[in-house]
Scaffold this motif. Structure first.
Motif, PDB file in Angstrom:
ATOM      1  N   TYR A 169       2.129  -4.433   6.253  1.00 43.43           N
ATOM      2  CA  TYR A 169       4.194  -4.530   5.367  1.00 43.43           C
ATOM      3  C   TYR A 169       3.373  -5.756   4.651  1.00 43.43           C
ATOM      4  N   MET A 170       3.457  -6.516   4.319  1.00 44.29           N
ATOM      5  CA  MET A 170       3.593  -8.012   4.676  1.00 44.29           C
ATOM      6  C   MET A 170       3.433  -8.033   2.618  1.00 44.29           C
ATOM      7  N   PRO A 171       4.380  -8.368   2.238  1.00 46.44           N
ATOM      8  CA  PRO A 171       4.586  -8.929   0.727  1.00 46.44           C
ATOM      9  C   PRO A 171       3.281  -9.508   0.186  1.00 46.44           C
ATOM     10  N   GLU A 172       2.773  -9.155  -1.209  1.00 50.70           N
ATOM     11  CA  GLU A 172       1.529  -9.517  -1.642  1.00 50.70           C
ATOM     12  C   GLU A 172       1.775 -11.413  -1.717  1.00 50.70           C
TER      13      GLU A 172
ATOM     14  N   ASP B 282       0.834  -7.821  10.680  1.00 49.51           N
ATOM     15  CA  ASP B 282       1.513  -7.255   9.814  1.00 49.51           C
ATOM     16  C   ASP B 282       1.169  -7.358   8.210  1.00 49.51           C
TER      17      ASP B 282
END
Lengths: 502, 502
Positions: free
Chosen positions: A32-35, A28
């Protein structure tokens, strides 16, 4: 199943669940993980690793291992016996590394990773040098903790390629080098023979995705138990035998990264998807070594995926997806995807020159661990070796000794497994062709099931039951040996470049 | 910070890491997981929950809680004190439920879920009835374990809305019912006043995604700490204060599901993204109750997102994304998204009739727990109540008492929080408007920052520090009370439907 073995499997299962959860969180993070979530994710990963390590190395695990060993000894169930044996060896190894040392390695490697990224961006080796010194020292301490007889590098190599010795790799690589360097030189003299303009055109991203998926399905990847996502650096990751995912990247002006990236990662994934379900949630549910793993990725990417037969079958579908290739024709395409060119970057290298990149790294790593190569001399030695083996020299450190992440992490001992994988892939395919003389004809007609079934039966299903040398010997009759691979390279490139000794 | 408190936070942090890992694995299961991986994923989730529960309820936690309580008592640090107090209450509650019971609930609920899906598909309540009987029995046992003074349902309600009593909900709902049923009847008599054809057209999926993202950004969702994915049932999930994700669904012939779904879930996400980072990796890093959580989602979805001011500001952007709406004009659009129509399905209900759906469920649940409603009579009672409150009756069980998943899981006690959320949302907005008289004008000019800042300061930052009634009282001066909400509904729908008493 006896009671002790059941209890052991319960514990191994929970350790495996934690490790697979770690894999999901890491996947993830890359996909897809936000920064903004890097810091909390690091803490989550650290906690999961710590709990898994604590659970596996707990004294209760040893008691369960011993009790289960007595039980399985009397039962003559080979699979259960293998689960106990491999788990005991893993336990013994895990106990050798003190928790403080593991934490120090993890901390240092995370900082070294940042220093390396910065150094590579600025192309200044000296920014990374202090961290590499520290990593070499940690690698030497690791070797001491793990123990070795002949050479400290053996202990490091053994983590990735159990049972393999530094001297074995030297011997194998020497034979490979002696036979391929002249081949590279002959090809270089006739480099105008092969062009690759056709694969450097505009290729629509959605069409690349559709065709990549089609190819993955044709060679047997089970999308009900896997999927494809995008990451900067492609990889294959396992959350269980029934959830093996790959990632890839795309270049809208170059066909290779997506297409051959997918075939490569699918090769890894077929191995993990093919493991016997009896080994689910045990330490056996994984490839037996990095070399064997790489043999599967390279077999599908290169020995199958860059073969003439494969593209003779796939050609109509390829041209349907990419009409711009029709003009070139299948033979031009086959040549283009097999063009040999000495280049600076390992991950972009062709089949023939690839192993030279590995040899440079392997020789330097051994010398670092021996203390015969000072960190400050690395750029110079690197450039000299590239000149000796490939006839080219990097213009800067970013394109030279800073290109790979392995030395920034804990990866010393890892590199040689890439070439061992190439070598093993040829041994396996040679054995498969011996067992199934119509195999090439099968490829020509799009039948890849027989090869996959053969690999499943002989390699995949066993997971980590057999050590790599033992497994290769069982399947091919020989331990790891470069003869078949040298023959493959010589035949293929002599024909492609119309060399005299073909 | 003292030593004991630091140790406690370390343990709470690891429990939180495990719970967030569970959330990641659950999110992945709903969004991207391949279908073949359901069984291994269930095992992974079970292991993570078990380890988290074991770590949190371990005797060592109690020792650390007590030691940290003494330490924080002398330090007068309100946040640290809150962490200890809330954690102690959570610990006490967690210890009340025996591990065997928790396991039985989890097993039963997973089986009941399958039975419910099958029953709903076939629209046959009797296929689900035995499982509902079992779930009611488990809910009664749960109430006994948790303890209560007045009514067993209090114990169930308290899990979702701490401090709230069944008698409070009865009183609040009665007031709401008495005031809204006549309103619904008046609106029904003038149903031809409002049409909604303009929102039932073809709407391009990519345009819906772009516009939805724009709206989410306009109201303050931080995409650096979140993202939007697709699932069958939309939800908001938290992997840490800096990673709060939402999911949604899309209908290419109806604008509402994506647009208002996103605003609803963003409302939840703004709450979680707005929690004080001092509470990260502690039990406080979450909304204080389901009612408060729903107040945030409904505030942004309805009180802001279905207001005339919001669409007066957004209109040019909406029409740029969807030129087919230009013909309708902003006033028609405003009416369309606020059209009232008695309908059978809760999740599709308009603002005015929505609470009737909730009252049906709440009244029936209380009667089930009291033993005054037999499972076999549920379809009949359900249909009768829909007739009484909404003037319509479901033609079958799938569109009636089988529509929601809550009774198949462990969700008895949950439903009323949806309407409590509606009620609280109006109390909060009324207070915000009192504090900032220009708020409506702000909306008209696309300034949603002042409202978000006010919510952050008054609600979000505190996480679970204050119980819901205490928090609502601090912010609005009153406990949970339907007056503001009834006034909001009456004003809005009287104007929309040109009713006499407007």
């Amino acid at each position: 199943m006896g009671n002790h073995f059941t209890q052991l499997k319960q514990r191994l299962g929970e350790v495996s669940d934690l490790d697979h959860a770690t894999a999901v969180l890491s996947w993830d993070q890359e996909t897809y993980m936000p920064e903004g979530s890097v810091a909390p994710r690091s803490e989550q990963l650290a906690t999961l690793s710590k709990l898994s390590h604590a659970m596996f190395t707990a004294p209760a695990t040893l008691r369960q291992l011993k009790a289960a060993a007595e039980e399985t000894d009397t039962q003559k169930n080979a699979k259960n016996l293998a689960i106990v044996t491999v788990s005991r060896a893993d336990y013994a190894r895990a106990r050798k590394l003190p928790a403080d040392f593991v934490a120090e390695v993890s901390r240092t490697s995370s900082q070294a990773q940042h220093a390396w990224m910065d150094a590579r961006k600025k192309s200044e080796f000296k920014l990374f040098a202090p961290w590499l010194r520290k990593n070499i020292e940690l690698a030497r301490r690791r070797a001491d903790y793990l123990g070795y007889t002949d050479h400290p590098y053996d202990a490091l190599l053994d983590q990735y390629e159990p049972g393999m010795k530094t001297s074995d790799v030297h011997r194998i690589f020497e034979e490979l080098r002696v036979k391929t360097v002249p081949l590279i030189q002959q090809v270089a003299a006739r480099s105008e023979r092969v062009g690759d303009a056709c694969i450097h055109q505009a290729f629509d991203k959605a069409a690349q995705e559709r065709f990549g998926r089609h190819v993955a399905e044709v060679i047997g990847y089970d999308f009900k138990r896997g999927r494809v996502d995008y990451t900067t650096h492609p990889f294959c990751t396992t959350f269980g035998i029934d959830d093996v995912r790959i990632t890839t990247r795309v270049d809208e002006n170059f066909l290779n990264p997506y297409l051959f990236g997918v075939m490569h990662e699918v090769g890894h994934a077929l191995y993990e998807q093919g493991i016997d379900h009896s080994y689910e949630r045990t330490p056996l549910a994984s490839g037996t070594s990095l070399g064997l793993h790489e043999s599967q990725s390279r077999l599908w990417e290169n020995l199958v995926g860059r073969s003439r037969e494969f593209w003779q079958f796939m050609w109509p579908s390829l041209v349907t997806h990419f009409p711009q290739l029709a003009e070139a024709g299948v033979e031009d395409f086959y040549e283009a995807i097999n063009k040999v060119e000495a280049s600076l970057i390992r991950v972009e290298a062709d089949e023939l020159t690839y192993n030279m990149h590995i040899m440079v790294r392997f020789e330097m790593e051994v010398a670092m661990i021996e203390g015969n190569l000072k960190v400050k001399d690395i750029p110079e030695v690197w450039n000299q070796k590239y000149n000796d083996y490939l006839g080219i020299a990097p213009p800067n450190d970013a394109l030279g000794c800073l290109q790979d992440t392995h030395w920034a992490g804990v990866g010393i001992g890892y590199f040689s497994t890439y070439s061992l994988g190439n070598i093993i892939s040829a041994q396996l395919l040679e054995s498969a062709e011996r067992a199934m003389p119509t195999l090439r004809d099968d490829f020509l007609h799009g039948r890849f099931g027989p090869l996959l079934t053969w690999l499943r039966r002989n390699v995949h299903q066993h997971g980590r039951r057999f050590k790599p040398q033992e497994l290769v010997k069982r399947v091919t009759g020989s331990t790891i040996d470069p003869t078949a691979y040298i023959a493959y390279l010589t035949t293929k490139y002599s024909e492609l470049y119309e060399l005299d000794h073909a």
